[in-house]
Enzyme design. Sequence first.
Site, PDB file in Angstrom:
ATOM      1  N   HIS A  37       0.844  -1.206   0.000  1.00 21.21           N
ATOM      2  CA  HIS A  37       0.000   0.000   0.000  1.00 21.21           C
ATOM      3  C   HIS A  37       0.880   1.257   0.000  1.00 21.21           C
ATOM      4  O   HIS A  37       0.570   2.250  -0.659  1.00 21.21           O
ATOM      5  CB  HIS A  37      -0.889   0.039   1.243  1.00 21.21           C
ATOM      6  CG  HIS A  37      -1.900  -1.052   1.316  1.00 21.21           C
ATOM      7  ND1 HIS A  37      -1.969  -1.944   2.360  1.00 21.21           N
ATOM      8  CD2 HIS A  37      -2.898  -1.420   0.462  1.00 21.21           C
ATOM      9  CE1 HIS A  37      -2.970  -2.789   2.160  1.00 21.21           C
ATOM     10  NE2 HIS A  37      -3.553  -2.497   1.017  1.00 21.21           N
ATOM     11  N   SER A 216       0.580  -8.617   1.478  1.00 20.37           N
ATOM     12  CA  SER A 216      -0.872  -8.707   1.509  1.00 20.37           C
ATOM     13  C   SER A 216      -1.317  -8.510   2.953  1.00 20.37           C
ATOM     14  O   SER A 216      -0.618  -8.937   3.884  1.00 20.37           O
ATOM     15  CB  SER A 216      -1.310 -10.087   1.011  1.00 20.37           C
ATOM     16  OG  SER A 216      -2.645 -10.339   1.395  1.00 20.37           O
TER      17      SER A 216
HETATM   18  P1  AMP Z   1      -6.541  -3.790  -0.611  1.00 18.11           P
HETATM   19  O1  AMP Z   1      -6.553  -3.013   0.663  1.00 18.11           O
HETATM   20  O2  AMP Z   1      -6.097  -5.190  -0.476  1.00 18.11           O
HETATM   21  O3  AMP Z   1      -7.801  -3.620  -1.426  1.00 18.11           O
HETATM   22  O4  AMP Z   1      -5.414  -3.099  -1.484  1.00 18.11           O
HETATM   23  C1  AMP Z   1      -5.492  -1.728  -1.816  1.00 18.11           C
HETATM   24  C2  AMP Z   1      -4.706  -1.513  -3.070  1.00 18.11           C
HETATM   25  O5  AMP Z   1      -3.349  -1.906  -2.852  1.00 18.11           O
HETATM   26  C3  AMP Z   1      -5.229  -2.352  -4.232  1.00 18.11           C
HETATM   27  O6  AMP Z   1      -5.220  -1.556  -5.399  1.00 18.11           O
HETATM   28  C4  AMP Z   1      -4.214  -3.471  -4.306  1.00 18.11           C
HETATM   29  O7  AMP Z   1      -4.092  -4.014  -5.607  1.00 18.11           O
HETATM   30  C5  AMP Z   1      -2.948  -2.788  -3.875  1.00 18.11           C
HETATM   31  N1  AMP Z   1      -1.969  -3.749  -3.352  1.00 18.11           N
HETATM   32  C6  AMP Z   1      -2.201  -4.751  -2.467  1.00 18.11           C
HETATM   33  N2  AMP Z   1      -1.085  -5.475  -2.252  1.00 18.11           N
HETATM   34  C7  AMP Z   1      -0.119  -4.909  -3.018  1.00 18.11           C
HETATM   35  C8  AMP Z   1       1.265  -5.203  -3.253  1.00 18.11           C
HETATM   36  N3  AMP Z   1       1.878  -6.229  -2.639  1.00 18.11           N
HETATM   37  N4  AMP Z   1       1.958  -4.423  -4.115  1.00 18.11           N
HETATM   38  C9  AMP Z   1       1.343  -3.388  -4.748  1.00 18.11           C
HETATM   39  N5  AMP Z   1       0.042  -3.055  -4.578  1.00 18.11           N
HETATM   40  C10 AMP Z   1      -0.686  -3.798  -3.727  1.00 18.11           C
END
Ligand code: AMP
Length: 312
Positions: A37, A216
Amino acid sequence: MKIIESVSQASVYVADMRASGKKIGFVPTLGGLHKGHQLLMQRAREENDAIIISIFLNPMQFRKPQFLKYPSDFEQDMRVAEEINVDMIFHPPVAEMFQHVAHIDNFFKFQTAEAAHRQDEHFVIEQQDENGIDNLVRVPSNLVYQLDGKIHPWTFDGAATIVYKLFNILQPESAYFGEKDIQQLAILTKMAETYFPAIKVIGVPTLRDADNLAFSSRNVLLSDEQRRTALSVYHALKHGEHLIRTGESDAAIVLNAIKAIIAAQPLIKIDYIDIVDKRLLKYAKKISDDMILYAAFFLNGIRLTDTLIVEL
Ligand code: AMP
């Protein structure tokens, strides 16, 4: 760093920013913030005058057991955001985003007969669906029934619905999304082109930890052994990439090789594994263009995904 919970205060904040000529970069998240993030926030920082992130665990994107298990720690999230000098965190309660939904359980009813609400190539905005969700975005069939959207298409309606609302409230110049969620990125890019042509959607490559596991939010739930097991999925996808790069052009052979490596891990329950053409997100028998190798799996009930983009 400002923390705002109400839509009306967020609108005032954004209007002030605009009045002072500031370009806003926006990073929507579900919380459980990590270095992946932060990479999106850094990119937003570099390309804009102010950054807003949203932290909203969206009940439309999960079945209830996964929703309840999702790791969220707002104090920790604030520290992570502060490291990147985020200007504002928009952190609304569910009732602020879904005013007409009486109970969270109602979100899960809307999955039934979801196909009947869609069009093939166009988004549909339902003013108010039968569960009280206003402005429910139905993703077109040609984008939603790909990859693991074949098994849970409603997840993408959930993501599109919340981002539609957030874009309307925050009206950023640019919004940043991870390539890790490649189908979400494709859908939101198309949605922005359709309804928010002034907002640039920017895809950011996946950030991995030192051992190569993609960052993640759910990684904190893994034991050391489970983490090693999760990595076998990355190695399986890497093997698929190796086959492609050394000349294998039959997608079925690559896919079966990936599946065989993952299936040899007894702790992993495969949700969905596929190999698709990057441009169309569709399975292509013959590999001749950039490809996406994608895996979604359960490890001790925790759902994880990994994505490799193979540019040829
Ligand atoms: P989330 O909170 O899981 O919905 O993630 C928020 C944003 O961060 C989404 O656009 C995800 O694709 C991105 N994201 C999550 N994990 C990663 C990562 N390891 N590297 C880059 N972007 C990420």
